[in-house]
Design a protein around this motif. Structure first.
Motif, PDB file in Angstrom:
ATOM      1  N   THR A 109      12.684   1.379  33.763  1.00 37.34           N
ATOM      2  CA  THR A 109      12.550   0.320  34.340  1.00 37.34           C
ATOM      3  C   THR A 109      11.353  -0.456  34.637  1.00 37.34           C
ATOM      4  O   THR A 109      10.877  -1.719  34.515  1.00 37.34           O
ATOM      5  CB  THR A 109      13.358   0.254  35.788  1.00 37.34           C
ATOM      6  OG1 THR A 109      14.562   0.562  35.257  1.00 37.34           O
ATOM      7  CG2 THR A 109      13.590  -1.493  36.072  1.00 37.34           C
ATOM      8  N   ARG A 158       9.158  -1.430  31.645  1.00 38.67           N
ATOM      9  CA  ARG A 158       9.541  -2.789  30.968  1.00 38.67           C
ATOM     10  C   ARG A 158       8.931  -3.745  31.848  1.00 38.67           C
ATOM     11  O   ARG A 158       8.630  -4.942  31.185  1.00 38.67           O
ATOM     12  CB  ARG A 158      11.024  -2.644  30.882  1.00 38.67           C
ATOM     13  CG  ARG A 158      11.686  -1.692  29.804  1.00 38.67           C
ATOM     14  CD  ARG A 158      13.118  -1.495  29.948  1.00 38.67           C
ATOM     15  NE  ARG A 158      13.741  -1.015  28.989  1.00 38.67           N
ATOM     16  CZ  ARG A 158      13.684   0.248  28.594  1.00 38.67           C
ATOM     17  NH1 ARG A 158      12.959   1.213  29.452  1.00 38.67           N
ATOM     18  NH2 ARG A 158      14.355   0.770  27.450  1.00 38.67           N
ATOM     19  N   GLN A 202       6.211  -6.686  31.038  1.00 35.34           N
ATOM     20  CA  GLN A 202       6.661  -8.416  31.215  1.00 35.34           C
ATOM     21  C   GLN A 202       5.797  -9.050  31.888  1.00 35.34           C
ATOM     22  O   GLN A 202       5.314 -10.208  31.560  1.00 35.34           O
ATOM     23  CB  GLN A 202       8.204  -8.344  31.753  1.00 35.34           C
ATOM     24  CG  GLN A 202       8.689  -9.615  31.681  1.00 35.34           C
ATOM     25  CD  GLN A 202      10.387  -9.391  32.183  1.00 35.34           C
ATOM     26  OE1 GLN A 202      10.771  -8.380  32.178  1.00 35.34           O
ATOM     27  NE2 GLN A 202      10.827 -10.605  32.851  1.00 35.34           N
ATOM     28  N   ALA A 224      12.184   1.843  24.539  1.00 31.77           N
ATOM     29  CA  ALA A 224      11.739   0.785  25.053  1.00 31.77           C
ATOM     30  C   ALA A 224      10.728  -0.091  24.479  1.00 31.77           C
ATOM     31  O   ALA A 224      10.791  -1.468  24.614  1.00 31.77           O
ATOM     32  CB  ALA A 224      10.867   1.285  26.357  1.00 31.77           C
ATOM     33  N   GLU A 231      13.146  -2.709  22.558  1.00 31.19           N
ATOM     34  CA  GLU A 231      13.336  -3.782  23.575  1.00 31.19           C
ATOM     35  C   GLU A 231      12.407  -4.819  23.677  1.00 31.19           C
ATOM     36  O   GLU A 231      12.814  -5.947  23.692  1.00 31.19           O
ATOM     37  CB  GLU A 231      14.162  -3.253  24.597  1.00 31.19           C
ATOM     38  CG  GLU A 231      15.449  -2.546  24.569  1.00 31.19           C
ATOM     39  CD  GLU A 231      15.775  -1.649  25.861  1.00 31.19           C
ATOM     40  OE1 GLU A 231      16.536  -0.571  25.758  1.00 31.19           O
ATOM     41  OE2 GLU A 231      15.538  -2.057  27.087  1.00 31.19           O
ATOM     42  N   LEU A 232      11.272  -4.233  24.085  1.00 33.92           N
ATOM     43  CA  LEU A 232      10.233  -4.947  24.500  1.00 33.92           C
ATOM     44  C   LEU A 232       9.603  -6.001  23.271  1.00 33.92           C
ATOM     45  O   LEU A 232       9.231  -7.029  23.752  1.00 33.92           O
ATOM     46  CB  LEU A 232       9.209  -4.183  25.062  1.00 33.92           C
ATOM     47  CG  LEU A 232       9.509  -3.892  26.500  1.00 33.92           C
ATOM     48  CD1 LEU A 232       8.395  -2.402  27.173  1.00 33.92           C
ATOM     49  CD2 LEU A 232       9.355  -5.033  27.495  1.00 33.92           C
TER      50      LEU A 232
END
Lengths: 326, 326
Positions: free
Chosen positions: B142, B145, B149, B173, B176-177
């Motif tokens: 978590t 990420r 961000q 990851a 997704e990123l």
């Protein structure tokens, strides 16, 4: 928020009265403490002189209990001038299996009042003479009232006197308790007479100088001192602890640091390393209790996290996870 | 319960995104810490080996903030086998004036994730080169990420690599990123290359052995190490702290005990008494920041109670006392 009960003070007051079930719940907590396996970290204290406040956080894990409580107790001493009580706070009950929040008990200190009073009953039932009928209470606050009420649950108390620094408050408390308990409760300005004539004495004040002198003690008496919960407080003449035949702390590590024992150690009357059987050990028989009808016994109660976990678990069991009384 | 907001994780996720307002809120918390008058007691930790769990309790009072938070963070490591997350918990916000409960934030750790990520942005904004465009993230959880961000909020990040012990997790990851941030994010098995080619490196793992070697560091880089929050953890080769031109702890007393500084002291590389300007002091100008474009800087983040108080206050301000978004 599914499955998390959020309970108000009103719900908790209605569901958790100061009755024998509550006394037994606290009795079980002290027995669990004596049985071992309890994890009870030191209290987290945050002092806030800027706002004349303090915050204490307590927690304890007890094997065999389904949950553990974290209790946050703020005391903000300028509140009365604003028309608010000094103390407030809440307990949070977590699952002892998963750590997840089970319940938020917005009790404003009610459950602490109840578990503290119940500890007085547990101590008196373990240590006071079974025929104790005269009580003396020093102090006239919430605990003064609750301690006398809970004492009447475990001993055949037939009369009581109340002394407080503020005579008007003592008179009001005496009047209320006479009505509530159906026994004569008398206010007095003569602290010494109140103490010497009682079978059980409970001290419930925030005193920082001793109120109860060692040479006032008489054979057969039991004293519960529950006002001291910080290093600056003391209610008993330190010589009381030497004069007594039995001294019983709720938690020895705590009473050494902030109970009546602290004062007796500071006065050089008791070796700081000396051991004493704790209340839970007296209950389980691991440590001796009252030796006979003429013994003088003292219980030193500073308040423990196990009581918080026990009362929070008890409250949730009484109310149910959905907030409905069972 | 009048006046007490009880907020669910879903409400908090909707109302408190990881945006610049949240970064500024955490920036203000660190400045307040540097300004003095903050009261932040040591963390209360309860270890429960019986149930493979631990509970941490943090709190902090910040002058100028209307409330203070108490955060309870349970970690129960057998939970995943039951289909539950290991961590959960909540924050309680109290009035800094009266001590009364203002809000119960049932966030299950969400606000901690957010305030931790925001501290990464605060550190990068204070310490990384303004033109930093390549990021490397160690770890794929978590925080990996959220740290990338939040880094993109404060620096013109144009590309990133992710390394994790588990290559599949790193790949997921990265995918997704890439989608979420609109920049190329690539997973790599070559940790050294990822580090040497980056302008900003963020380590987000629970490693107990160093992952980032001192001789991988290049002039101009900034490293934020945020995985170490307990005495057994370490992500940086202790020599990194000597090689860097500037080492900035979030809270020196904490990084000495449980941050990357602990390892460097244990290795005999840094005098235990040596002082370092804290992040808040860099922000206010009381301590120096980056000396120039070629300097190597390290921020060591262990997590502080002031961040909890700041994010809880921020959340309630966003949502409002009645639980309605403002």
């Amino acid at each position: 928020m599914t499955g998390i009960a959020v309970l108000s003070e009103a719900q908790l007051r209605a569901a958790v009265p100061l009755d024998m079930a509550t006394v037994e719940c606290i009795d079980a907590a002290f027995r669990a403490l004596a049985a071992g396996g309890v994890v009870m970290p030191p209290v987290l204290s945050m002092h806030l002189p800027q706002v004349n406040g303090e915050v204490d956080i307590k927690t304890a894990y007890l094997p065999g209990f389904s949950g553990f409580a974290v209790k946050v107790s703020p005391g903000f001493f300028d509140n009365p001038a604003r028309g608010l009580p000094s103390t407030s706070g809440l307990m949070i009950l977590f699952s002892a299996e998963t750590g997840q929040v089970q319940a938020v008990l917005l009790d404003n200190g009610y459950l602490t009042d109840i578990r503290t009073a119940a500890a007085g009953a547990v101590a008196a039932r373990a240590l006071a003479r079974p025929d104790a009928r005269r009580a003396a209470i020093l102090g006239a606050g919430t605990q003064a009232r609750l301690q006398l009420q809970t004492l009447c649950l475990v001993r055949p108390i037939a009369e009581a006197t109340i002394w407080a620094r503020d005579a008007d408050r003592a008179a009001r408390a005496a009047e209320e308790l006479t009505r509530a308990l159906g026994i004569p409760v008398r206010a007095t300005g003569d602290r010494e007479a109140a103490v010497t004539q009682a079978d059980v004495i409970v001290t419930t004040t925030p005193a920082t100088e001793p109120l109860l002198m060692a040479d006032w003690l008489r054979p057969g008496q039991h004293v519960t001192a529950m006002g001291s919960d910080q290093p600056g407080k003391t209610e008993l003449d330190p010589r009381c602890l030497v004069r007594a035949d039995l001294y019983v702390p709720d938690r020895l590590s705590q009473t050494r640091a902030m109970g009546e024992l602290r004062g007796a150690i500071a006065a050089g009357l008791i070796d700081p390393e000396r051991g004493f059987g704790e209340l839970g050990e007296v209950l389980t028989g691991a440590a001796p209790g009252r030796a006979g009808p003429e013994a003088i016994t003292i219980a030193d109660l500073t308040g423990t996290g196990v009581q918080d976990t026990a009362i929070a678990t008890h409250a949730l069991a009484r109310i149910g996870p959905e907030g409905e009384p069972r």
